[in-house]
Each structure stands twice: as C-alpha cells, then as structure tokens.
Design a protein around this motif. Structure first.
Motif, PDB file in Angstrom:
ATOM      1  N   UNK A  33       0.775  -1.221  -0.143  1.00  0.00           N
ATOM      2  CA  UNK A  33       0.027   0.089  -0.118  1.00  0.00           C
ATOM      3  C   UNK A  33       0.902   1.351   0.166  1.00  0.00           C
ATOM      4  N   UNK A  71      -1.645  -9.574   2.780  1.00  0.00           N
ATOM      5  CA  UNK A  71      -2.349  -8.805   1.585  1.00  0.00           C
ATOM      6  C   UNK A  71      -1.770  -7.604   1.032  1.00  0.00           C
ATOM      7  N   UNK A  72      -0.434  -7.188   1.658  1.00  0.00           N
ATOM      8  CA  UNK A  72       0.303  -6.147   1.293  1.00  0.00           C
ATOM      9  C   UNK A  72      -0.478  -4.790   1.596  1.00  0.00           C
ATOM     10  N   UNK A 114     -11.692  -9.359   6.698  1.00  0.00           N
ATOM     11  CA  UNK A 114     -12.933  -9.329   6.056  1.00  0.00           C
ATOM     12  C   UNK A 114     -13.503 -10.868   5.949  1.00  0.00           C
ATOM     13  N   UNK A 115     -12.488 -11.817   5.693  1.00  0.00           N
ATOM     14  CA  UNK A 115     -12.819 -13.156   5.498  1.00  0.00           C
ATOM     15  C   UNK A 115     -13.081 -13.914   6.997  1.00  0.00           C
ATOM     16  N   UNK A 133     -10.189  -1.030   5.717  1.00  0.00           N
ATOM     17  CA  UNK A 133     -10.925  -1.771   4.740  1.00  0.00           C
ATOM     18  C   UNK A 133     -11.108  -2.978   5.168  1.00  0.00           C
ATOM     19  N   UNK A 135      -8.843  -5.770   5.119  1.00  0.00           N
ATOM     20  CA  UNK A 135      -8.305  -6.122   4.312  1.00  0.00           C
ATOM     21  C   UNK A 135      -6.787  -6.959   4.845  1.00  0.00           C
TER      22      UNK A 135
ATOM     23  N   UNK B  20      -3.205   3.921  -4.959  1.00  0.00           N
ATOM     24  CA  UNK B  20      -2.373   3.770  -3.662  1.00  0.00           C
ATOM     25  C   UNK B  20      -1.889   2.514  -3.377  1.00  0.00           C
ATOM     26  N   UNK B  21      -2.247   1.560  -4.450  1.00  0.00           N
ATOM     27  CA  UNK B  21      -1.939   0.063  -4.152  1.00  0.00           C
ATOM     28  C   UNK B  21      -2.567  -0.553  -2.840  1.00  0.00           C
TER      29      UNK B  21
END
Lengths: 444, 369
Positions: A33, A71-72, A114-115, A133, A135, B20-21
C-alpha cells in the motif's frame, strides 16, 4: 548452490506453480500500500506450516533473505523485500475454528479480517482494522502489532492474541499460547517483531461482543490544541469512548469544509450521546468549537471507523500518494510534534496528512508526493528523515501500530536496551539473519 | 532511482499514479479469488506492472502484453476501489494506447480482428451461425424485433434456441433472427483496445443488419447489448425484458419437480439486483449464497482466446467453489460463461458433479414441465 538449483529445491516443497520468478510476478509482489516498492528475486507461496518450515531451512542453508507477506496493506512497506524472497501467505487462508462460547477464533495466517468477519455470528467481531478496509491478514497484523483508532478501547492486535503457531528459521514449528482461552506467554515474542524472529502460520484471537448501539461524534475546532484538550477533558470525565481521533487540518487542505477549521475530532461512543454533546457544547467558547455533529451508526455494519474517508478524499482530490511515519510520544508533546510536522512539510514544500490518536499518544503522519515524479518522491523521503531527526529530540518511538517496515528502516534511533536484547534473541532464533532483515530494529 | 519514460499519455499516467496499491480491488477479483489468492492475477498488480513500465522500472514485453489481456474487465474491482478508480477502464485504456503506439495484442486476438474485418465473424467460417434455428427457418416478414443471438450462443445452440423460444412464446413478440447471416457484434474489437477499428466496424454493421426497420433488439449477451447501444438501437437482454414486464411471474405457475436440489446462479455483471432476486423468487429452489466475486464476465471471452491456461485455472476454482457449497445445479446467464463452463464440465465429468444449464434452457424446462 546456483539460483536454478535453489529454486528447484523449493519447487520440490511447494510445487512449480507456487514459485514465481518471472519479471511480472516480481513486480506484482514488489508493491505494498501507498506505493512503497522494491523488487524481490522471487516469490514463494506455501500452503502448510510444514512447507514453511522446509522453505526456511532451505533459505537458511543458502543465506536467502525471506519476507512474509499477507495482503500487502502495510502503510510502511512491511512486506517489502529488496532482495531474496517474498513468502506469500495467502494460500493459508482457512478460518479453522470459531468458538462463540469462548469468544475465540483460530485462523491461518493468510486470512484477512474481512474473511473472518464473514464467518462470525452476528453478535461477535474483531475490532482492530488497521487499513480501514478489513483487508489486512492476521499474520501481518500480529507481526506488526497493528493498531487502529478503536485500539483506544480494544487495544492493539497483540492484546487480542491468545495463541500463535510460528515457524522459526531452523524449521521448528511452535504452538504457543495457552490451551484455554487466556493469554499465554511466549507468543508475545512474535507479536510486533515484524516476522524477524519467525513466520506466523496460525493465529488464535479473542473476539469481542458487538456494541448494541453506536454513535459517531464529529467536533470541528479552530485549533488542534483544543481538539487535544477535549480528549483530556473527556478522559478525565470518565467518558467511555471506543476511539478518539483528530484529523489535522492538513488532511482537508485541498477541500477545506470551513476556512476556520484547524482540526476535526471524531469519536465513537457505545451509548446515548445526549449528555456528552451537552458537555461539549458547554465548552464551545473555551475551546473554540466550530461545530458538533452526531450520527447514529449501525453496529452490524463494519468497519465502524469512517474517518478513513477523509484520507481517501484527500488522495482522490490530489491524485497523490503518501510516505507515512508512525510514532508515539508523550501526550504533552503531541502538539509540539504536529508543529514540527508542519515545519518539515513547509520546508520541503510538501503537503502533509496527519492523524492523531491522543489516547494512544500516537501520530500517523505522511508527506504527499506524486508517485510518477522522481523529485517529489525524493523530497518525501528526505522529509521523513528530517522529521525523524526532529522527533528524536521529543523522545518519539517509531513504528507503533504499523511496524517499522521498509519506510522507517533506514532511520537511526536509540531504543533503550530493547535493541540489544532483541539482537541476542534474533541471533539464537535466526542465526543466518534471513528473516525479514532490516525491519524492527531502527538503523539495524 | 529510475527514469520516467512516460510511455503513456498524461491522462493515463495520472490515472495509474492515482492508485495507492491498497489492494481493495484484489479482494473482489474473480481471478485472484479463484486462483489461490495469487497477487499477480489481480488488478493491483496489473496497475503496478504498467506503472512500472511507464516509470521505466520494467520493459514492455510480449509477456506483459499477454498479461494485460488476461483481465476479464468484469469491473467488480471498480466497485471496491476506495479512490473510485475505474480499473477496468484503465485496463482498456492501456490496451488502446499500446495499440496506438504500434504494439500488437496477442496473436490470436490480432488474428480475430482481421477475421472480423474480412468476414464479420471472429472465428473462421466453419463456425456457422444460426445452427440452432429450425432447418427451414425463414424470418417473419412483419417481425420488427431483432433477436441477436451473438457469437457465443451460436457455439451453445441450446441456449440460443431456448432464448428464441422464450422470446416468441412468453414475450409473444414478433421476433426475427438473421440466422446464418448474423454478423459478430464487434465488441471484441472494443475490449481488445481497437478503438478506431471498432468505430469503422459499427458503420459496416449498421449497413449489414438494416435490411428492415428495427423497432427493438433482444439479446442474451452483454457484449451484443453494448454494440446495439452504440448503434443507437433500443436494446434489452431477454432476462431484463422478462423481469421488467413481470413476465417471469407467468412462468411461476409451472413449478419444477426437483425441490430439494441446491441451485447457484451465475449472473451477468450488469444484471440488476432486483432482476436476480425476482429470478430467485421465481425459481423457488434452494439457492446457494455465492460470494460477490462469483463472476465470469463476457470480457473473459478474450482471455479464452489469449490466456486459456489462466482461465482454465479459474474454471477449476469455480468448480471447487460449487463443490464446497454442494451445488447440484449451476444456472448461467452469460452465453460465453455457459459455453466455457459446460465444455470444461464435459471434459471433467468425473470430477465435476454440479450440472450446468444455461438460464434460458432452465426457464424453458419450467414452461414445458
């Protein structure tokens, strides 16, 4: 051993399809991110702890650095590797157990928030959501000991961990924690150490009961100091807040709702807000409060924290990305820290975004830059270094809630004796120094 | 440090740099979700790769171009981007700009373009159209509603004939088909990035189908729908028509005998929520709740041509998801998806227990029951 024979030894462990060394794959896994990037030599995707163990043994033997990746979503480039391998944990993505009676869940490290939430009964949830988010994966959140605004009430991710399964560089698989739903002991060694001591493969977490009612309060101030002051007063009053975050005016700069706006505080409370609103309104003149808004939130809809939208609006309007620094300092120095952020931003001619969590003494700030413009990118990096130097005088500690990551890895700081002891432990658990090198210890 | 080579236009580069990846797009990408969470297959990586190319970190290559055409343009990622980046449009923009720069799409796609320009069909003449029509079919001269079956439905004749039957029987409209003279709608050109060729093709297509006044067009494929819209014709999919005119309720009287089987529905991406729920209400069967990324958009039809291996892995992922959910029957609305899934099932009959049926044959089964 040549690269080819090394890769073929890894292929025997995870299969050919799960070793990615093509240029496209390397670039694909080079970003996390906020566009922090660095290209690994190859990517490996295990599905079982035993595979992780075999990979670590091979990498140790050959001195190949290895960086686990979920998830980066890290703000500071946690899963970035400038050489060696990225170990993607996303194939380990099963929710293994949900125990509503004990309010615990056990997940593989590659499961994202989320999962897990999808698998939970309606009255339970997991409160820390670092990217806003839902994530982030559990492996990543534990490794970075992530925090989010709701950490004010629920603590960091580390405070919700009941047990871990980790694999160390010698290939040993350790089940850590307690067999009953209470905290263990040794798992703490792997919380917040950014995958430098071992790879987390399984996580047992404590779940929380969803609040029955929730209200979000937005309070606009002329001065950030007043927003900090309000937090102290609410805290002194014994007010129950799940989170209290201040969005400094720089985040609205491109789209300022009110010229006088100096800061916007956002808090979530789990009860009827009437008396609190009255209390805040009484302080209006003393604290130069511009506006107070209340909104009832639906506790069934996650994420609760909507403040992230301010940052997203900023990025949407500017089209820029942000180089983040996360730090904590003493509560009486938070205001001074904000002034220093302003100063560095002005000097480097960069916009800043600043989010303050006074109850946690935590500031997440960043310098905006155009990801396609080399010069502005370099200025943003320089700004981080300048700010870090300036904050050192305030006794700031770096990496709270996000980890040190790739962004802050180059900064040099003294961290009491933690660093020295950490290095001794690291030497025992990872004698070849292959596990996520350069992270955790600032300036290592 | 790197050299910015500015390969793409400023507009495209600035869209690329906006990302923003954060990875929110990956969470809704069917390729990532069905193929083991492989980052490379997701929109974030595709943006990163083409940004890296624009920045000069990476060179454009045949592999990179093939990689670009692997995306099915389903646009599920557009809906999950917190910065409202329309990733599918971005992918389409990159395809178009690369073509303008002189790069050639994967061989099979470039070949398809030539075939379209030559015979107005994407594949060779052997794939004859209108096989699904009765042998002596001749269109009603008074009919003014064009039933445009589309290329994929012609590869799955049962779908086209069921749909035509529904159009005539349930809608009670005077529809006609162009039969073996039906040309390709040409959307392949647009989604492949041949913007200019597509515009030229539309002119040719307009000439070809206007042998009579067309009041409306009925289609079963979203690609055909997009073309008909571009031609300025009034168009709807057969399912929309059934749902909007509440005609689907007429079918409800004839319920099906298999009440106990578990059914999953694979809709088309532009299918409105109310259509889907009306359909589910009508079907009166036990419906499996499938995840939001349970999608195989018509844009994957290009991937079928250029990236079959990836698509086959995705199909395996779909079959595994159906098995996990213990789905007895999968009803598919998109003709390409139906064709691909049913062909794959034929090859893996032992492994795949779930039956696959196209939406219109499924409805016809109800009418005839």
């Amino acid at each position: 051993m040549s690269k080819e024979s090394f890769l073929s030894s890894l292929e025997k462990i995870v299969g050919k399809d799960n070793i990615l060394s093509a240029e496209i794959d390397r670039v694909a896994y080079s970003f996390s991110a906020y566009n922090i990037w660095s290209k690994p030599d190859f990517v490996i995707r295990p599905a079982y702890p035993e595979e992780v163990a075999d990979i670590l043994v091979e990498c140790s033997k050959n001195g190949i650095p290895i960086v686990p990746r979920g998830n980066g979503t890290s703000l500071v480039g946690g899963p970035i590797s400038s050489s060696g391998a990225i170990m993607s944990m996303r194939r380990m993505n099963s929710v293994l157990e949900v125990n509503p009676d004990d309010m615990t869940a056990t997940v593989e490290a590659g499961v994202c928030l989320r999962e897990l939430l999808k698998e939970l009964p309606e009255d339970l949830f997991f409160p820390v959501d670092p990217d806003g988010l839902c994530l982030s994966t559990f492996g990543g959140m534990v490794a970075e000991n992530s925090a989010s605004p709701l950490s004010l009430f629920y603590g960091t991710v580390g405070e919700s961990i009941m047990g871990l399964e980790v694999v160390t560089a010698d290939g040993s698989i350790w089940e850590l924690g307690a067999t009953i739903p209470c905290e263990g002991k040794m798992e703490k060694l792997f919380i917040g150490t950014e995958g430098t001591l071992g790879v987390i493969t399984k996580v047992k977490v404590r779940l929380r009961r969803r609040p029955l009612r929730l209200f979000g309060l937005t309070v606009d101030f002329s001065h950030v100091g007043d927003a900090l002051d309000l937090y102290s007063r609410l805290s002194y009053r014994g007010e129950l807040m799940l989170g209290y975050t201040i969005y400094y005016r720089d985040i609205f700069e491109v789209h300022l709702p009110d010229e006088r706006l100096g800061a916007r505080a956002y808090t979530i409370i789990p009860h009827e807000p009437h008396s609190l609103v009255e209390f805040i309104k009484e302080l209006s003149e003393e604290l130069e409060i511009l506006q107070v808004d209340v909104l009832e939130l639906d506790p069934r809809i996650l994420p609760y924290w909507k403040g992230n939208t301010y940052l997203m609006e900023n990025l949407k309007t500017t089209g820029k990305t942000v180089n983040f620094v996360s730090f904590t300092t003493n509560s009486d120095l938070l205001h001074e820290a904000v002034s220093r952020i302003d100063h560095v931003g002005a000097r480097m001619k960069l916009n800043t975004v600043t989010i303050i969590n006074p109850g946690l003494n935590w500031i997440l700030t960043g310098f905006s830059y155009d990801s396609l413009d080399n010069k502005s990118r370099e200025r943003a990096h320089k700004a981080v270094e300048m700010l870090a130097q300036s904050l050192e005088e305030l006794g700031a500690s770096f990496g709270y809630g996000t980890g040190v990551g790739f962004n802050m890895a180059g900064l040099k700081f003294k961290e009491l004796d933690n660093e020295a002891l950490y290095k001794k432990i690291k030497k025992v658990l990872d004698p070849s120094g292959i596990m996520n090198p350069g992270k955790v210890v600032l300036g290592d | 440090m790197f050299w910015v080579i500015e390969m793409f236009s400023k507009e495209l580069a600035s869209l690329l740099s906006k990302c923003i990846s954060c990875g929110a797009c990956n969470d809704s990408c069917p390729l990532v979700r069905f193929i083991d969470g492989n980052e490379t297959l997701g929109p974030r990586a595709r943006i990163s790769v083409f940004r890296a190319i624009d920045m000069g970190i990476m060179r454009i290559s045949v592999d990179a171009i093939e990689y670009l055409y692997e995306c099915g343009l389903c646009s599920l990622c557009d809906r999950s981007c917190p910065l409202d980046i329309e990733v599918s449009k971005l992918m389409l923009g990159i395809r178009a700009e690369l073509i303008k720069l002189g790069y050639v799409p994967p061989y099979e796609i470039a070949k398809m373009r030539n075939s379209l320009l030559d015979i107005m069909q994407p594949w060779s003449r052997e794939h004859r159209k209108g096989k699904w029509l009765p042998p002596n079919y001749s269109p009603d001269k008074e009919a003014n509603i064009l039933f445009f079956s589309g290329c994929w439905a012609n590869r799955a004749p049962e779908m086209a004939s069921s749909a035509f039957f529904i159009a005539e029987t349930i809608l009670g409209e005077k529809v006609y088909s162009l039969g073996e003279n039906e040309p390709c709608c040409g959307q392949f050109l647009r989604i492949a990035g041949y913007e200019e060729t597509y515009k030229d093709y539309l002119v040719k297509l307009r000439e070809h189908i206007r042998d009579r006044e067309i009041a409306r067009v009925l289609v079963i494929c979203e690609l055909c729908k997009a073309t008909m819209r571009d031609l300025g014709l009034e168009v709807s999919t057969l399912l929309e028509e059934l749902c909007e005119k509440k005609l689907i309720k007429r079918l409800r009287k004839r319920r099906h005998k298999h009440k106990s089987r578990k059914v999953a529905f694979l809709p088309t991406c532009s299918l409105k929520r109310e259509h889907a729920s009306l359909l589910e209400e009508f079907m009166k069967e036990k419906f499996a709740e499938m995840p939001s990324w349970f999608c195989m958009s018509c844009g994957f039809s290009l991937s079928e041509i250029s990236s079959l291996k990836t698509l086959e892995r995705m199909v395996d992922g779909i079959f595994t998801a159906l098995k996990d959910e213990k789905v007895d029957l999968l009803v598919v609305a998109d003709p390409f998806s139906y064709w691909l899934l049913s062909e794959s099932r034929k090859r893996n009959k032992r492994k795949v227990k779930t039956e696959i049926v196209d939406l219109y044959s499924f409805l016809v089964e109800r009418i005839k029951a």
